[in-house]
Scaffold this motif. Structure first.
Motif, short mmCIF file in Angstrom:
data_model
loop_
_atom_site.label_atom_id
_atom_site.label_comp_id
_atom_site.label_asym_id
_atom_site.label_seq_id
_atom_site.Cartn_x
_atom_site.Cartn_y
_atom_site.Cartn_z
N LYS A 42 -28.66 33.42 3.95
CA LYS A 42 -29.96 32.91 3.54
C LYS A 42 -30.53 33.80 2.45
O LYS A 42 -30.33 35.02 2.45
N ILE A 43 -31.29 33.20 1.55
CA ILE A 43 -32.11 33.93 0.58
C ILE A 43 -33.56 33.68 0.97
O ILE A 43 -34.02 32.53 0.96
N MET A 44 -34.27 34.75 1.32
CA MET A 44 -35.61 34.63 1.86
C MET A 44 -36.59 35.56 1.14
O MET A 44 -36.19 36.43 0.37
N THR A 45 -37.88 35.39 1.44
CA THR A 45 -38.91 36.28 0.94
C THR A 45 -39.93 36.51 2.04
O THR A 45 -39.73 36.04 3.18
N ASP A 46 -41.01 37.24 1.72
CA ASP A 46 -42.07 37.53 2.69
C ASP A 46 -41.51 38.09 3.99
O ASP A 46 -41.72 37.57 5.08
N ASN A 47 -40.76 39.19 3.83
CA ASN A 47 -40.19 39.90 4.98
C ASN A 47 -39.23 39.03 5.78
O ASN A 47 -39.16 39.11 7.02
N GLY A 48 -38.47 38.19 5.09
CA GLY A 48 -37.45 37.37 5.74
C GLY A 48 -37.97 36.17 6.48
O GLY A 48 -37.25 35.59 7.30
N THR A 49 -39.21 35.73 6.18
CA THR A 49 -39.81 34.63 6.94
C THR A 49 -39.92 33.33 6.15
O THR A 49 -40.11 32.27 6.74
#
Length: 236
Positions: A42-49
């Motif tokens: 996965k490519i995520m942002t906001d601390n993985g959320t």
């Protein structure tokens, strides 16, 4: 703006100037049926959320040594889905086993996200007929308008440094974990610093005055896309 960022960026920039290198397309390898290497994650942002959708990802192999010549080979390409998921499948050739290394390069809006200079994910312990899971967090970008007072009081042997750090979420690699900046009496008083947004930012301020070292820590929280003011006095 006269300040020094102590990171691996200088080395990364030097790698861009490799001479006599060539780039090859090997996307046919992503249609392999046996002995395939598969990378999922996965490519995520906001601390993985929060997922980042529609990010283009390319697996590349290269055998270019430091400031040398060699080959860059594009192996597979994909985009993340609406949930940030991706899947890359390709075949590792014999010469790719013997030498060189693999990485994933990605493209995204650098005005919105905080990432390293080369936007790449290094792949370790890669082999044929295996599946690798990589979850990757890319913080959103915020800005700190940093004002520095009494820089003229910094003398030989004194030191002023700011250390910005961003905790990475469990189970994730991260595009950037922070930066250390050293300041001198020649630095600009006002500086716009890119930091991670929507997550806690730990700011450590280190001073050495007349041989006495001190350190203080403050936690900041900046909303992504916003600019906040912060002042540091060398004497206080």
């Amino acid at each position: 703006m006269k300040f020094r960022i102590l990171s691996l960026k200088i080395l990364s920039v030097l790698l861009l100037f490799t001479s006599c290198s060539k780039e090859e397309e090997d996307f046919i390898s992503q249609n392999c049926e046996t002995d395939c290497t598969e990378i999922i994650g996965k490519i995520m942002t906001d601390n993985g959320t929060v997922p980042i959708a529609d990010v283009e990802l390319t697996v590349k192999w290269d055998n270019i040594p430091y400031l040398g010549s060699g080959t860059i080979r594009n192996k597979a390409i994909t985009r993340t889905d609406s949930e940030g998921n991706f899947n890359l499948k390709f075949y590792i050739r014999d010469d790719e086993i013997e030498a060189g290394g693999f990485r994933i390069e990605y493209e995204l809006n650098e005005n919105e996200y905080l990432s390293s200079h080369l936007n790449r994910i290094t792949i370790f312990q890669i082999a044929r007929d295996t599946t690798i899971n990589i979850n990757y967090n890319i913080p959103k970008k915020a800005f700190l308008n940093l004002s520095l007072l009494n820089l003229d009081d910094i003398q030989s042997g004194d030191d002023l440094a700011t250390d910005f750090s961003y905790e990475r979420p469990d189970g994730f690699d991260q595009s950037v974990d922070g930066q250390v900046i050293s300041w001198s009496n020649e630095s600009e008083q006002n500086n716009l610093i890119e930091v991670a947004g929507n997550v806690p930012v730990e700011l450590r301020i280190r001073r050495r005055i007349n041989g006495v070292s001190t350190s203080e820590i403050e936690t900041l929280f900046l909303e992504a896309g916003t600019t906040s003011d912060y002042t540091i006095d060398f004497n206080n």
